[in-house]
Design an enzyme around this catalytic site. Sequence first.
Site, PDB file in Angstrom:
ATOM      1  N   GLU A  81       0.799  -1.224   0.000  1.00 42.56           N
ATOM      2  CA  GLU A  81       0.000   0.000   0.000  1.00 42.56           C
ATOM      3  C   GLU A  81       0.834   1.277   0.000  1.00 42.56           C
ATOM      4  O   GLU A  81       0.309   2.343  -0.271  1.00 42.56           O
ATOM      5  CB  GLU A  81      -0.920   0.005   1.231  1.00 42.56           C
ATOM      6  CG  GLU A  81      -1.951  -1.096   1.216  1.00 42.56           C
ATOM      7  CD  GLU A  81      -2.757  -1.156   2.497  1.00 42.56           C
ATOM      8  OE1 GLU A  81      -2.549  -0.320   3.397  1.00 42.56           O
ATOM      9  OE2 GLU A  81      -3.608  -2.048   2.603  1.00 42.56           O
ATOM     10  N   HIS A  82       2.108   1.187   0.340  1.00 46.50           N
ATOM     11  CA  HIS A  82       2.942   2.389   0.501  1.00 46.50           C
ATOM     12  C   HIS A  82       3.761   2.652  -0.754  1.00 46.50           C
ATOM     13  O   HIS A  82       4.335   1.730  -1.325  1.00 46.50           O
ATOM     14  CB  HIS A  82       3.871   2.199   1.698  1.00 46.50           C
ATOM     15  CG  HIS A  82       4.438   3.474   2.221  1.00 46.50           C
ATOM     16  ND1 HIS A  82       5.436   4.159   1.572  1.00 46.50           N
ATOM     17  CD2 HIS A  82       4.154   4.179   3.329  1.00 46.50           C
ATOM     18  CE1 HIS A  82       5.739   5.242   2.267  1.00 46.50           C
ATOM     19  NE2 HIS A  82       4.972   5.279   3.332  1.00 46.50           N
ATOM     20  N   PRO A  83       3.851   3.918  -1.207  1.00 44.31           N
ATOM     21  CA  PRO A  83       4.725   4.231  -2.338  1.00 44.31           C
ATOM     22  C   PRO A  83       6.164   3.836  -2.015  1.00 44.31           C
ATOM     23  O   PRO A  83       6.603   3.981  -0.877  1.00 44.31           O
ATOM     24  CB  PRO A  83       4.610   5.751  -2.483  1.00 44.31           C
ATOM     25  CG  PRO A  83       3.430   6.155  -1.695  1.00 44.31           C
ATOM     26  CD  PRO A  83       3.211   5.105  -0.652  1.00 44.31           C
TER      27      PRO A  83
END
Length: 162
Positions: A81-83
């Site tokens: 979910e995290h860049p």
Amino acid sequence: MSQLVECVPNFSEGRNGKVIDAIANAISSTEGCLLLDVDPGPSTNRTVYTFVGSPLAVVEGALHAAKVAYELIDMAQHKGEHPRMGALDVCPFIPVRNVTMEECVNCANQFGKRLAEDLGVPVYLYGEAAQQENRRLLPSIRAGEYEGLQDKVVVIHALHLI
């Protein structure tokens, strides 16, 4: 009183315990480094490590950890979910005791130079260590994430910015 720098690298693996432990071991086995915390996030698929040591020790600990991550994390398969920009997403150096921000910028520069030389990977310095104003903020660096990195590297080489 001795110098103390905190390093808080974020690696793009938050689910595979063997990889998480191997990176932690690379840090904790580095002379002069004290591993304080390992915080894996399964949904983001990243782990935040916190360790301290002298400026030289934390640079070495971060390099050891980055080399393990480079060998064990396959970014072509990574989802979360995290860049993120790579197996090692960010690696801030933070002054704690008897160290200036300028000395921590020097740590970031040493780390980045050695990482690029040893592994042949692109390194983007951000925040206080940014060498270009458009690289100060992480969102501008992370634009396009890992999948867009190839295009950024081609443009940077074409413009002779590296």
